[in-house]
Design a protein around this motif. Structure first.
Motif, PDB file in Angstrom:
ATOM      1  N   LYS A 235      21.565 -26.477   4.873  1.00  0.00           N
ATOM      2  CA  LYS A 235      21.281 -25.081   4.456  1.00  0.00           C
ATOM      3  C   LYS A 235      19.816 -24.776   4.767  1.00  0.00           C
ATOM      4  O   LYS A 235      19.467 -24.594   5.920  1.00  0.00           O
ATOM      5  CB  LYS A 235      21.609 -24.915   2.961  1.00  0.00           C
ATOM      6  CG  LYS A 235      23.048 -25.330   2.610  1.00  0.00           C
ATOM      7  CD  LYS A 235      23.309 -25.245   1.122  1.00  0.00           C
ATOM      8  CE  LYS A 235      24.664 -25.818   0.727  1.00  0.00           C
ATOM      9  NZ  LYS A 235      24.782 -27.292   0.821  1.00  0.00           N
TER      10      LYS A 235
ATOM     11  N   ARG B 148      20.154 -33.880  -0.411  1.00  0.00           N
ATOM     12  CA  ARG B 148      20.902 -33.644   0.826  1.00  0.00           C
ATOM     13  C   ARG B 148      21.462 -32.224   0.974  1.00  0.00           C
ATOM     14  O   ARG B 148      21.540 -31.724   2.104  1.00  0.00           O
ATOM     15  CB  ARG B 148      22.034 -34.670   0.971  1.00  0.00           C
ATOM     16  CG  ARG B 148      21.445 -36.020   1.301  1.00  0.00           C
ATOM     17  CD  ARG B 148      22.436 -37.150   1.434  1.00  0.00           C
ATOM     18  NE  ARG B 148      21.735 -38.357   1.057  1.00  0.00           N
ATOM     19  CZ  ARG B 148      21.010 -39.096   1.899  1.00  0.00           C
ATOM     20  NH1 ARG B 148      20.940 -38.800   3.165  1.00  0.00           N
ATOM     21  NH2 ARG B 148      20.367 -40.158   1.455  1.00  0.00           N
TER      22      ARG B 148
ATOM     23  N   ASP C 123      17.296 -48.140   2.172  1.00  0.00           N
ATOM     24  CA  ASP C 123      17.076 -48.469   3.590  1.00  0.00           C
ATOM     25  C   ASP C 123      16.344 -47.377   4.346  1.00  0.00           C
ATOM     26  O   ASP C 123      15.887 -47.600   5.459  1.00  0.00           O
ATOM     27  CB  ASP C 123      18.405 -48.832   4.282  1.00  0.00           C
ATOM     28  CG  ASP C 123      19.396 -47.690   4.287  1.00  0.00           C
ATOM     29  OD1 ASP C 123      19.117 -46.636   3.679  1.00  0.00           O
ATOM     30  OD2 ASP C 123      20.464 -47.839   4.907  1.00  0.00           O
ATOM     31  N   GLU C 124      16.222 -46.179   3.760  1.00  0.00           N
ATOM     32  CA  GLU C 124      15.470 -45.133   4.456  1.00  0.00           C
ATOM     33  C   GLU C 124      13.984 -45.323   4.161  1.00  0.00           C
ATOM     34  O   GLU C 124      13.620 -45.955   3.169  1.00  0.00           O
ATOM     35  CB  GLU C 124      15.933 -43.757   3.988  1.00  0.00           C
ATOM     36  CG  GLU C 124      17.403 -43.493   4.315  1.00  0.00           C
ATOM     37  CD  GLU C 124      17.818 -42.059   4.070  1.00  0.00           C
ATOM     38  OE1 GLU C 124      17.393 -41.183   4.825  1.00  0.00           O
ATOM     39  OE2 GLU C 124      18.559 -41.814   3.095  1.00  0.00           O
TER      40      GLU C 124
END
Ligand SMILES: Cc1cc2nc3c(=O)[nH]c(=O)nc-3n(C[C@H](O)[C@H](O)[C@H](O)COP(=O)(O)OP(=O)(O)OC[C@H]3O[C@@H](n4cnc5c(N)ncnc54)[C@H](O)[C@@H]3O)c2cc1C
Length: 394
Positions: free
Chosen positions: A48, A43, A35-36
Motif C-alpha cells: 500500500k 508488512r 534473518d532480516e
C-alpha cells in the motif's frame, strides 16, 4: 536454566510477544532473533503506502533501537535459524543460542514462480526489499501482469493502476478472491478492478513465464500471450517451518499448537507460521492476518508466564485497501456455505455492501463489508459475542 527466552522471527509477532513478556513482568534474558537485517517492520504498508511512494520505507518500522534497549530486548539480526533441539537454536553461522523457553514466530514466505531469478522482472512481495524493488519497477512503467487475484496481487494491481500503468490480473478461479471469499464477494472485487481499467482474466492458468532482457512473456493455457515489463507473482505463502525438524514441528501446514499457542515442552508458536486449535470451531487453522499475530502475542506471553490470557481470542480479522475501498472481514469464511447481503450499497452499488457468511448448520461464521466500516464494527462485535458464548465443538 538461565538462557532465558529466545524468540525466533523478528517481525510483528516476535516483537509483540517480546514486548508483552516484558509488560507481563518477565525480567530474564530475552533475545529476538531474525534473518532480516532490519529491525521489525510492518508488512501491510508494503503493498500500500510504501509501494505507492506515499510513505518512505522507514515509516514502516515497528520499533526503534532505543525502545528495544529500554525494554531489555536483545536483537540478533541477519541470523537465520537453521536447526533446533530441546536445548538450543542453531544459527546459519554455527552459533548456538541456548533457551529455557522458545517462541517460534518465523512467519511465512511468498511462493515463487519456479525458475524466477531473484532481482529480475518477475517479482514477489513479502519483504521491505521486495516492496522497494517493485516500487522502482513500477516507476519504469508497464505493462504489469499480476499472477494471482488474491489480496496482495490485487493491492499491487490497485497501486499500479493508481500510477497509471497498464495492468492485467490473471486468476485461475472464476472470480478474483473466490478461493478465499466465495464467488459473490469475489465478484465485487472483479467489478472494482475492471471499473478501474484493469484487464481481469479469470478461469485460466498460466502455462509459462519467460523472462527476456527487456520483458516477460506470459502464456496462458487458452493460448493468450501477454508481454509485460514486469510480473508480480501473488500465489500465496508457505509457513517457515523448515528449521523446526529437530523438534518434529516442521509441518508444512504450520506449527500445530493448542488454543494458547503451545507447540511442545517449553515451546510456543504464533503468527503466520502457527496453526492454532480453534475450540469454537472444532478445528485448527493458520491465519495470515496482522491482527491475529498481535492478538496471539498477548495469549502466548501469558501462557509462557504461566498465566491466563486477559481476553479470550477474538474471531480472526482482516482488512485490505484497494483504490479507495476499505474491505474488512471477521471470522472464518473458509467454513461458509452461503453468503447473504445484509445491506446493499446505495443504488445497488458494491461499495457499502455488507455480507453475512453462514455455514451448513446455519451458524454465522463470518461477516464482511465492502467499504462500510461503521456497520462492520457492530457486526464484528456481535460475531465476537456469539463465538465467545458458542459451545466448544468436539
Ligand atoms: C505485502 C503484505 C501486505 C499485507 N497486508 C495485510 C493487510 O492489509 N491486512 C492484514 O490483516 N494482514 C496483512 N498482511 C499480513 C500480515 O502482515 C502478516 O499476517 C504478519 O506480518 C504476520 O507476522 P509474523 O511476525 O507472524 O510473520 P512475518 O511478518 O512473516 O515475520 C516473520 C519473520 O521471521 C523471519 N524468519 C523466517 N524464517 C526465519 C529463520 N529460519 N530464522 C530467523 N528468522 C526467520 C522472516 O524473515 C520475518 O522477518 C500483509 C502481508 C504482506 C506480506
Amino acid at each position: 536454566m538461565n538462557d532465558g527466552i529466545v524468540v525466533v522471527g523478528a517481525s510483528l509477532a516476535g516483537l509483540r510477544v517480546a514486548e508483552a513478556l516484558r509488560a507481563g513482568g518477565y525480567r530474564g534474558r530475552l533475545r529476538l532473533v531474525g534473518d532480516e537485517q532490519h529491525l521489525p517492520y510492518d508488512r501491510p504498508p508494503l503493498s500500500k503506502q510504501v509501494l505507492t511512494g506515499e510513505w518512505e520505507a522507514e515509516r514502516s518500522a515497528l520499533t526503534t533501537p532505543a525502545q528495544l534497549a529500554e525494554a531489555g530486548i536483545e536483537t540478533v539480526l541477519g541470523a537465520r535459524a537453521l536447526d533446533v533441539d530441546t536445548e538450543a537454536v542453531t544459527l546459519a553461522d554455527g552459533r548456538r543460542l541456548g533457551y529455557d523457553r522458545l517462541v517460534v514466530a518465523t512467519g511465512a514466505a511468498a511462493r515463487t514462480w519456479p525458475g524466477a531469478a531473484p532481482g529480475g522482472r518477475v517479482h514477489r512481495l513479502r519483504t521491505l526489499g521486495d516492496s522497494v524493488r517493485l516500487r522502482a519497477a513500477l516507476a519504469d512503467g508497464g505493462p504489469l501482469v499480476v499472477v494471482g487475484g488474491g489480496f496482495i496481487g490485487l493491492e499491487v494491481a490497485a497501486a499500479a493502476r493508481g500510477a497509471g500503468l497498464d495492468v492485467t490480473v490473471v486468476e485461475l478461479a472464476s472470480t478474483l478472491l473466490e478461493p478465499v471469499l466465495g464467488p459473490a464477494i469475489g465478484a465485487c472485487f472483479t467489478r472494482l478492478h475492471r471499473a478501474a481499467g484493469v484487464r481481469v482474466l479469470t478461469g485460466v492458468p498460466i502455462t509459462s513465464l519467460r523472462e527476456t532482457a527487456d520483458a516477460v512473456n506470459v502464456e496462458l493455457a487458452d493460448g493468450t500471450g501477454l508481454t509485460a515489463a514486469h510480473v508480480v507473482v501473488g500465489i500465496g505463502a508457505k509457513p517457515n517451518t523448515d528449521w523446526l525438524t529437530g523438534l518434529g514441528l516442521d509441518d508444512a501446514a504450520g506449527v500445530p499448537c493448542d488454543a494458547r499457542g503451545r507447540a511442545g515442552d517449553r515451546v510456543w508458536a504464533l503468527g503466520d507460521v502457527a496453526r492454532w486449535e480453534q475450540p469454537a470451531y472444532g478445528d485448527s487453522v493458520r491465519h495470515e492476518h496482522w491482527t491475529s499475530a498481535v492478538d496471539q502475542a498477548a495469549v502466548v506471553a501469558a501462557a509462557v508466564l504461566g498465566r491466563e490470557p486477559a481476553r479470550p481470542p477474538a474471531p480472526p480479522y482482516f482488512w485490505s485497501v484497494q483504490y479507495d475501498v476499505n474491505f474488512q472481514l471477521a471470522g472464518r469464511p473458509d467454513l461458509a456455505s452461503s453468503v447473504e447481503v445484509l445491506e446493499a450499497g446505495e443504488g445497488g452499488a458494491d461499495r457499502g455492501t455488507v455480507f453475512a457468511l453462514t455455514d451448513a448448520a446455519g451458524r454465522r461464521v463470518a461477516v464482511a463489508a465492502f467499504h462500510h466500516p461503521r456497520r462492520f464494527l457492530r457486526l464484528r462485535r456481535e460475531l465476537q459475542e456469539e463465538s465467545a458464548s458458542a459451545p466448544v465443538r468436539p
